[in-house]
Motif scaffolding. Sequence first.
Motif, PDB file in Angstrom:
ATOM      1  N   LEU A   2      41.427  70.374  68.579  1.00  0.00           N
ATOM      2  CA  LEU A   2      42.673  70.660  67.896  1.00  0.00           C
ATOM      3  C   LEU A   2      43.426  71.717  68.688  1.00  0.00           C
ATOM      4  O   LEU A   2      42.842  72.727  69.104  1.00  0.00           O
ATOM      5  CB  LEU A   2      42.428  71.155  66.471  1.00  0.00           C
ATOM      6  CG  LEU A   2      41.741  70.195  65.499  1.00  0.00           C
ATOM      7  CD1 LEU A   2      41.742  70.807  64.094  1.00  0.00           C
ATOM      8  CD2 LEU A   2      42.407  68.842  65.491  1.00  0.00           C
ATOM      9  N   LEU A  20      41.829  77.668  60.741  1.00  0.00           N
ATOM     10  CA  LEU A  20      41.265  76.694  61.679  1.00  0.00           C
ATOM     11  C   LEU A  20      40.015  77.243  62.357  1.00  0.00           C
ATOM     12  O   LEU A  20      39.052  76.499  62.606  1.00  0.00           O
ATOM     13  CB  LEU A  20      42.313  76.312  62.721  1.00  0.00           C
ATOM     14  CG  LEU A  20      43.460  75.427  62.214  1.00  0.00           C
ATOM     15  CD1 LEU A  20      44.551  75.319  63.271  1.00  0.00           C
ATOM     16  CD2 LEU A  20      42.952  74.039  61.834  1.00  0.00           C
ATOM     17  N   TRP A  31      34.100  69.778  66.660  1.00  0.00           N
ATOM     18  CA  TRP A  31      35.388  69.787  67.341  1.00  0.00           C
ATOM     19  C   TRP A  31      35.708  71.214  67.776  1.00  0.00           C
ATOM     20  O   TRP A  31      35.111  72.161  67.282  1.00  0.00           O
ATOM     21  CB  TRP A  31      36.509  69.227  66.447  1.00  0.00           C
ATOM     22  CG  TRP A  31      36.626  69.852  65.076  1.00  0.00           C
ATOM     23  CD1 TRP A  31      36.001  69.450  63.939  1.00  0.00           C
ATOM     24  CD2 TRP A  31      37.430  70.991  64.706  1.00  0.00           C
ATOM     25  NE1 TRP A  31      36.346  70.260  62.872  1.00  0.00           N
ATOM     26  CE2 TRP A  31      37.223  71.223  63.317  1.00  0.00           C
ATOM     27  CE3 TRP A  31      38.292  71.839  65.390  1.00  0.00           C
ATOM     28  CZ2 TRP A  31      37.860  72.251  62.619  1.00  0.00           C
ATOM     29  CZ3 TRP A  31      38.935  72.869  64.698  1.00  0.00           C
ATOM     30  CH2 TRP A  31      38.722  73.061  63.339  1.00  0.00           C
ATOM     31  N   LEU A  33      38.730  74.258  69.003  1.00  0.00           N
ATOM     32  CA  LEU A  33      40.079  74.728  68.702  1.00  0.00           C
ATOM     33  C   LEU A  33      40.649  75.443  69.915  1.00  0.00           C
ATOM     34  O   LEU A  33      39.994  76.307  70.503  1.00  0.00           O
ATOM     35  CB  LEU A  33      40.053  75.681  67.497  1.00  0.00           C
ATOM     36  CG  LEU A  33      41.384  76.363  67.131  1.00  0.00           C
ATOM     37  CD1 LEU A  33      42.410  75.334  66.670  1.00  0.00           C
ATOM     38  CD2 LEU A  33      41.151  77.425  66.050  1.00  0.00           C
ATOM     39  N   VAL A  56      49.924  71.741  64.578  1.00  0.00           N
ATOM     40  CA  VAL A  56      48.554  71.419  64.977  1.00  0.00           C
ATOM     41  C   VAL A  56      48.541  69.994  65.524  1.00  0.00           C
ATOM     42  O   VAL A  56      49.050  69.068  64.885  1.00  0.00           O
ATOM     43  CB  VAL A  56      47.573  71.536  63.789  1.00  0.00           C
ATOM     44  CG1 VAL A  56      46.157  71.165  64.235  1.00  0.00           C
ATOM     45  CG2 VAL A  56      47.596  72.945  63.217  1.00  0.00           C
ATOM     46  N   ALA A  58      46.036  67.006  67.163  1.00  0.00           N
ATOM     47  CA  ALA A  58      44.682  66.517  67.418  1.00  0.00           C
ATOM     48  C   ALA A  58      44.674  65.775  68.751  1.00  0.00           C
ATOM     49  O   ALA A  58      45.481  64.868  68.970  1.00  0.00           O
ATOM     50  CB  ALA A  58      44.233  65.584  66.288  1.00  0.00           C
ATOM     51  N   ILE A  81      41.429  66.197  59.265  1.00  0.00           N
ATOM     52  CA  ILE A  81      40.511  66.095  60.396  1.00  0.00           C
ATOM     53  C   ILE A  81      39.597  64.880  60.236  1.00  0.00           C
ATOM     54  O   ILE A  81      39.355  64.124  61.183  1.00  0.00           O
ATOM     55  CB  ILE A  81      39.683  67.392  60.547  1.00  0.00           C
ATOM     56  CG1 ILE A  81      40.601  68.553  60.952  1.00  0.00           C
ATOM     57  CG2 ILE A  81      38.580  67.202  61.586  1.00  0.00           C
ATOM     58  CD1 ILE A  81      39.916  69.915  60.910  1.00  0.00           C
TER      59      ILE A  81
END
Length: 237
Positions: A2, A20, A31, A33, A56, A58, A81
């Motif tokens: 992300l 986040l 995942w 960030l 944000v 992805a 998500i």
Amino acid sequence: MLLLLWARWSEPSVRLGQTLEQLAVAAGGAWTLALADVDAAPRIPQAFGAQNVPMVIAMWNQQPVSAFDGAKEPAEIAAWIENVAAQVGIALGDGAAVEPEQPEDPRMLAAEELLNAGDAAAALAAYEAIATADGPQSEAASAVRNITFMLRAQAHEPTVLETAAADDVDGQLAAADVLLLGQRPEQAFDRIIDLIRITDGDERTRARTRLLELFDLFDPAEPFVVSARRKLATALY
């Protein structure tokens, strides 16, 4: 991964970043960030056509697959998500969402360090050297295009938006740069397309060439790029 586009002056950005980070820890590595300060790295929001912060995005296999802007509750983000993971065919629970790490190119890291340090000219030279070796479709070539645009656009006076005559090629191209730097791509493209309509010969070729160069700063599938290409075809024929 992300990617959060944020700004220090934006409280919603700061709060979303904290949320986040907490979700990333809770995900246990499913995942990752990454954060991009839009003031420190303006070419990043330009590349994604971002109009607001926070935003944000992805990313999967280095490509954007979904995005949202503005603040959301943690439960909403977690559900988003999960939905993104389902779209790309992965299951967060079994760790399949962890993207394989690619070895980082030390040449690119060195060029990025120069850019982050504020030495855009030196960074440009470094990226140009890499692009010469890696070819016009490389990541370095994309960086060259973005930095070249940024340096040129920042050299223009914003007043050119009001002072440039309709048939002033230099003035209108400068105005388009200013608009694009201000994240107004539709207006920037329209400026050049209007110029193409009223010019001919070398001046028209110059305007068309610049417009195509600006298109290359964006994903060709962006709606505003697709629309501008249609307008360009109409203007030319």
